[in-house]
Design a protein around this motif. Sequence first.
Motif, PDB file in Angstrom:
ATOM      1  N   VAL A 149       0.834  -1.203   0.000  1.00 42.18           N
ATOM      2  CA  VAL A 149       0.000   0.000   0.000  1.00 42.18           C
ATOM      3  C   VAL A 149       0.868   1.252   0.000  1.00 42.18           C
ATOM      4  CG1 VAL A 149      -1.693   1.316   1.337  1.00 42.18           C
ATOM      5  CG2 VAL A 149      -1.961  -1.147   1.091  1.00 42.18           C
ATOM      6  N   LEU A 150       1.985   1.205   0.723  1.00 40.52           N
ATOM      7  CA  LEU A 150       2.897   2.347   0.757  1.00 40.52           C
ATOM      8  C   LEU A 150       3.451   2.662  -0.630  1.00 40.52           C
ATOM      9  CD1 LEU A 150       4.422   4.353   2.652  1.00 40.52           C
ATOM     10  CD2 LEU A 150       6.224   2.625   2.827  1.00 40.52           C
ATOM     11  N   SER A 151       3.655   1.618  -1.435  1.00 38.05           N
ATOM     12  CA  SER A 151       4.209   1.813  -2.778  1.00 38.05           C
ATOM     13  C   SER A 151       3.127   1.814  -3.854  1.00 38.05           C
ATOM     14  CB  SER A 151       5.230   0.717  -3.082  1.00 38.05           C
ATOM     15  OG  SER A 151       4.664  -0.571  -2.943  1.00 38.05           O
ATOM     16  N   ALA A 152       1.860   2.039  -3.439  1.00 34.85           N
ATOM     17  CA  ALA A 152       0.762   2.061  -4.414  1.00 34.85           C
ATOM     18  C   ALA A 152       0.680   3.384  -5.165  1.00 34.85           C
ATOM     19  CB  ALA A 152      -0.575   1.778  -3.717  1.00 34.85           C
ATOM     20  N   CYS A 153       1.485   4.363  -4.766  1.00 33.59           N
ATOM     21  CA  CYS A 153       1.581   5.665  -5.437  1.00 33.59           C
ATOM     22  C   CYS A 153       0.419   6.601  -5.129  1.00 33.59           C
ATOM     23  CB  CYS A 153       1.714   5.504  -6.964  1.00 33.59           C
ATOM     24  SG  CYS A 153       3.147   4.519  -7.432  1.00 33.59           S
ATOM     25  N   TYR A 154      -0.248   6.393  -3.984  1.00 37.77           N
ATOM     26  CA  TYR A 154      -1.263   7.358  -3.544  1.00 37.77           C
ATOM     27  C   TYR A 154      -0.576   8.460  -2.744  1.00 37.77           C
ATOM     28  CZ  TYR A 154      -5.204   9.386  -1.052  1.00 37.77           C
ATOM     29  OH  TYR A 154      -6.128  10.273  -0.524  1.00 37.77           O
ATOM     30  N   SER A 155       0.078   8.061  -1.674  1.00 38.25           N
ATOM     31  CA  SER A 155       0.912   9.000  -0.913  1.00 38.25           C
ATOM     32  C   SER A 155       2.031   8.183  -0.287  1.00 38.25           C
ATOM     33  CB  SER A 155       0.100   9.700   0.180  1.00 38.25           C
ATOM     34  OG  SER A 155       0.934  10.518   0.977  1.00 38.25           O
ATOM     35  N   PRO A 156       3.269   8.425  -0.699  1.00 38.08           N
ATOM     36  CA  PRO A 156       3.693   9.405  -1.705  1.00 38.08           C
ATOM     37  C   PRO A 156       3.412   8.929  -3.122  1.00 38.08           C
ATOM     38  CG  PRO A 156       5.566   8.111  -0.961  1.00 38.08           C
ATOM     39  CD  PRO A 156       4.408   7.665  -0.133  1.00 38.08           C
ATOM     40  N   GLN A 157       3.278   9.917  -4.027  1.00 41.79           N
ATOM     41  CA  GLN A 157       3.126   9.565  -5.435  1.00 41.79           C
ATOM     42  C   GLN A 157       4.443   9.007  -5.974  1.00 41.79           C
ATOM     43  OE1 GLN A 157       1.593  12.984  -7.523  1.00 41.79           O
ATOM     44  NE2 GLN A 157      -0.228  13.128  -6.206  1.00 41.79           N
ATOM     45  N   TYR A 158       4.366   8.460  -7.187  1.00 38.89           N
ATOM     46  CA  TYR A 158       5.516   7.736  -7.737  1.00 38.89           C
ATOM     47  C   TYR A 158       6.763   8.619  -7.786  1.00 38.89           C
ATOM     48  CZ  TYR A 158       8.451   5.177 -11.013  1.00 38.89           C
ATOM     49  OH  TYR A 158       9.509   4.520 -11.603  1.00 38.89           O
ATOM     50  N   LEU A 159       6.633   9.827  -8.283  1.00 41.27           N
ATOM     51  CA  LEU A 159       7.805  10.693  -8.426  1.00 41.27           C
ATOM     52  C   LEU A 159       8.285  11.240  -7.087  1.00 41.27           C
ATOM     53  CD1 LEU A 159       6.871  12.660 -11.670  1.00 41.27           C
ATOM     54  CD2 LEU A 159       8.452  10.739 -11.417  1.00 41.27           C
ATOM     55  N   GLU A 160       7.454  11.129  -6.031  1.00 43.52           N
ATOM     56  CA  GLU A 160       7.865  11.567  -4.705  1.00 43.52           C
ATOM     57  C   GLU A 160       8.642  10.489  -3.953  1.00 43.52           C
ATOM     58  OE1 GLU A 160       4.118  12.616  -3.081  1.00 43.52           O
ATOM     59  OE2 GLU A 160       4.150  14.666  -3.852  1.00 43.52           O
ATOM     60  N   LEU A 161       8.601   9.258  -4.454  1.00 37.23           N
ATOM     61  CA  LEU A 161       9.368   8.186  -3.850  1.00 37.23           C
ATOM     62  C   LEU A 161      10.856   8.412  -4.118  1.00 37.23           C
ATOM     63  CD1 LEU A 161       7.289   5.030  -4.876  1.00 37.23           C
ATOM     64  CD2 LEU A 161       7.767   5.732  -2.527  1.00 37.23           C
ATOM     65  N   PRO A 162      11.736   8.068  -3.170  1.00 38.87           N
ATOM     66  CA  PRO A 162      13.171   8.124  -3.471  1.00 38.87           C
ATOM     67  C   PRO A 162      13.478   7.263  -4.696  1.00 38.87           C
ATOM     68  CG  PRO A 162      12.806   7.785  -1.119  1.00 38.87           C
ATOM     69  CD  PRO A 162      11.475   7.665  -1.768  1.00 38.87           C
ATOM     70  N   ALA A 163      14.369   7.750  -5.544  1.00 38.45           N
ATOM     71  CA  ALA A 163      14.641   7.067  -6.807  1.00 38.45           C
ATOM     72  C   ALA A 163      15.038   5.612  -6.608  1.00 38.45           C
ATOM     73  CB  ALA A 163      15.729   7.820  -7.565  1.00 38.45           C
ATOM     74  N   TRP A 164      15.775   5.323  -5.549  1.00 37.88           N
ATOM     75  CA  TRP A 164      16.245   3.952  -5.342  1.00 37.88           C
ATOM     76  C   TRP A 164      15.172   3.026  -4.751  1.00 37.88           C
ATOM     77  CZ3 TRP A 164      16.413   2.173  -0.261  1.00 37.88           C
ATOM     78  CH2 TRP A 164      16.273   3.161   0.735  1.00 37.88           C
ATOM     79  N   LEU A 165      13.980   3.601  -4.400  1.00 38.76           N
ATOM     80  CA  LEU A 165      12.876   2.784  -3.880  1.00 38.76           C
ATOM     81  C   LEU A 165      11.727   2.648  -4.881  1.00 38.76           C
ATOM     82  CD1 LEU A 165      12.426   3.753  -0.107  1.00 38.76           C
ATOM     83  CD2 LEU A 165      13.057   1.528  -1.046  1.00 38.76           C
ATOM     84  N   ARG A 166      11.849   3.263  -6.048  1.00 38.25           N
ATOM     85  CA  ARG A 166      10.727   3.242  -6.978  1.00 38.25           C
ATOM     86  C   ARG A 166      10.459   1.864  -7.571  1.00 38.25           C
ATOM     87  NH1 ARG A 166      12.165   9.010 -10.053  1.00 38.25           N
ATOM     88  NH2 ARG A 166      11.708  10.317  -8.226  1.00 38.25           N
ATOM     89  N   TRP A 167      11.445   0.975  -7.485  1.00 34.69           N
ATOM     90  CA  TRP A 167      11.221  -0.380  -7.992  1.00 34.69           C
ATOM     91  C   TRP A 167      10.094  -1.078  -7.231  1.00 34.69           C
ATOM     92  CZ3 TRP A 167      11.747  -4.445  -4.597  1.00 34.69           C
ATOM     93  CH2 TRP A 167      12.419  -4.182  -3.399  1.00 34.69           C
ATOM     94  N   LEU A 168       9.855  -0.646  -5.950  1.00 34.55           N
ATOM     95  CA  LEU A 168       8.761  -1.244  -5.182  1.00 34.55           C
ATOM     96  C   LEU A 168       7.413  -1.041  -5.875  1.00 34.55           C
ATOM     97  CD1 LEU A 168       9.674  -0.265  -1.499  1.00 34.55           C
ATOM     98  CD2 LEU A 168       9.635  -2.564  -2.478  1.00 34.55           C
ATOM     99  N   ALA A 169       7.249   0.119  -6.521  1.00 34.50           N
ATOM    100  CA  ALA A 169       5.981   0.403  -7.199  1.00 34.50           C
ATOM    101  C   ALA A 169       5.755  -0.509  -8.399  1.00 34.50           C
ATOM    102  CB  ALA A 169       5.940   1.867  -7.633  1.00 34.50           C
TER     103      ALA A 169
END
Length: 949
Positions: free
Chosen positions: A129-149
């Motif tokens: 749920v944290l990586s579902a891109c609601y909050s934080p949105q995808y671009l607000e995630l740290p670049a090295w954690l975006r793979w979770l999305a």
Amino acid sequence: GTQVRGGYVLTLIFLSFLNSCMAPLDDLFADRLTFYIHRKASFYRTVSYYISQILCSWPVAVCEAFLLCVLSFFAVGMSNNGGWAFFYFCLLFMLLTINGTAVSRCLAYSLPTPDMAQSLGTAALLLFVLSACYSPQYLELPAWLRWLAWVSPCAYCYEGVIVAETAWRTVGEIDGQVYAQEAFGIPRPSPISTPGGVLAFDACILLLLTFVFEILGCFLLHQSQKWYGPTTLRYQVESGQQLSSPPWKGKGVNTTEAQAWSAIYMDNNPDEDTSGVPSAPPAHLTSKDIVYEVDVDPPADEGEKEDGNETERRFLEATTDDDIDNESSSGTPITAREYGQQPFYFERVLAELIITKQLGDSALRISSTQSSAKSTSQDASMQLQTKLAPPAPGRLRLLSGITASFEPGTLNALMGESGAGKTTLLDVIAGYKTDGHQFGDIKVNGLPKNDKIWRSIAGYCEQTDLHNPSMTVRESLIFAARMRLRPFSLDDNKKVAFATKIMTLLELDEFADMLVGDEASGEGLPKHARKRLTVGVELAANPSILFADEPTSGLDSLSAAMVVSSLKKAAKVQGLTVVCTIHQPSREVFLAFDNLLLLKKGGLCVYNGPIASLNDYLFTADNKYAITKDVNPADHALVVFCGPLGVGTDWVELYNESSMCKKIKETVQSPSETGEISIDLTPQSFASELYLVLQRQVISHWRTTTYMALRFWWTIIACILVGLVYFRSGTDGNVTQTVGALFFYVNIATVPLLSAMVPLITERSVFYRETLSGTYTRVVYGAAVQLAEIPFNLGFSLVSFVIFYFMVGLRMDGEQIIYFIMMALASYWVLPAFGQLLAFVSPNVGAAVGVGSLLLTLFTLTMGFLITPKDIPPWYIWIYWINPLRYILQGFVVSEIGGTDPKADDALDSNFSWSYDDRWWYCYVVTVIFGAASFISIMLATRISWLKR
């Protein structure tokens, strides 16, 4: 509207995944044990079993998802886009739900215990749920954690629904695609840019992830047989936490000191049998005309129901010998097991049931809510033959007028064919039946059984060995002695010595410091040692009467002989009256008993006397029934009295007319022991009971690494993860990010809500056994469960504060830090309290997890973050006002954001109706809710019981 629907979509994703992932775990763990046994015997391949699991679970998951979508899609007002959006919405949630079942199987087949799976399942859900891109949105995630999305099924479902909601239409005056990108950051940057392509891509990836999880689950199931298959793990406890006596009861010893102290004491007092403990008074137990009936099928016509007086009249209706002779063959008794196989003419057959017996001119009826017998007048005439009228319509009679005598110092066996009523008779006499209709007299030393002293003089060994798995054998016996051995003023050293002598009597010294362990997981004591520990826990109370329900069940002949030998020692050495049900004993085990009471179907007595006289009794009936040297006398007796070898002889009538029956009746009228048993009835203080139970509960938590250690590491890892996602958002002044960080921090504390239920429900059977035996009161247990969490919750809240607070960069003012710690502690207290409340009201783990998941979803939805208070529909705004998570989140947010900038205060008031000035009021409300949940949990522990006998 569209912005609010984003919060609704995330909530629905949370609910669907939570229900599909967490609810099946309990059943999967139960089925896993059966699979290991079948797979070891090569019944089938792992793949075949796993595919059958998929085929059984997917249709149910699809129906659940469709029902959820139908009930919510139109009520929320989602955009239908000409009709196709609804069906796409259903498709995504169907895929998400079956994905959740796949994740559930991965958890169940890779982890050792259900409580660990519940905790890690909640952790996986929070991560998704944290990586579902609601909050934080995808671009607000740290670049090295975006793979979770890109590996989160929740992210694909959320993206697909939002694109379907906004594509090919305008939101206000803004193009839907532009609005979705600006408001939600959807769709995520990828080579696929068209709405149709995104919709197809999300559905396909969801399906692909499902297959990946299913393949992984199949592999884990195959490998888990090596990890968690039937094995025996035994753990010794040599140091660490130990049980001790209450400090206000004088200087005692802990369990580490007990071993050395008891050895010295016994060496210096070799002839002192009880180490200063008064001997249990002898008890001659008698029962007269015991009848037991159960409700099986109420009459179709309410007008046909009889009241209690009419039933009494039917029960006491008597006839002469001639009547019995004419009617004795009019029916055949049946068992409860056979009742389920009867055709519709059962009532006609049952109505013809005639059972002969001798009955006084009055009898006692005990309702299912009563637990004590009341004396009735005695019939002086021993010669009057009477009969039992057929049971009332809708009742099945399981015991038919059993009269028996059990003398001190004897080992008595209750035997019979399956369904004859052995355990039923044992439970009725012992007072362990919680349902049904009971009639008859039960006396001790010629006086009616007195509830005030019954629990002090009687012990009951369950067929299932129910013990706290985190205690050692020595600790279990010492705990039982401290809680039950009277008088309670007895010196603690003497109680420890008495418990140690019981351990020696039962030959448990070699297992003294071994953890009992969980039998289902193959941990701890061997089966025969568990059986002897079950006996020892009851002997530690120094009873006069000991009941044992099939103490040799599940044992080989050698182990069974060891257990029965222990019971024999207890009977002879301590002068106990021991009554056991026994099933298929070996010759050696059978001959160890002194007396035998044999029942046949319908609860009819066919033999009641010394085992030494059994062969003479059979020979007197007919020399062809005599016992030969090459047969097991127990098997021979069953075949003759209840089987084909004895057909042609009315064993019931033969027994009723025998001198043995007359002798039993005379003994019942004139028992060997007379007079009321004198027992010190001074109760143990509430404080002493609470101290001992609380101490055991804390040590149990400390030793149960799958519960507390898992929560500890989950707190560290989750706080680090959320801290990294929202790193320094407080320092940067990003209000939205800060509120999102606090929202997920509160959700970290929700893991205990589900994880607290599993161990409590698992140990509930131990709680029922100990409260039934009078070890402690239900109030004490409920309070101990609540208080035992305090030191651990304090540690968890401080650890989470240190990690989260400084990583996110929240305000460094002294008041804000103190306030945050207080609310963190409150959140770690409130959620376990609700979990324990659900554990007491739920019949099993599955029901508790289902209700807990629903409660958690409602609390999360109405916290004020996903849906602001002004957007919550009026018909369930009341949930917002009683939601403890809402007050915790409010307190965190207003303390962090409010009080510094008037504009921020106005924004909190206009958007959420939250005020910085009310921050301490939020803290008080959380405290009140915690107190209310704890109080209700304790009250439910005293009022609700799922034990039915």
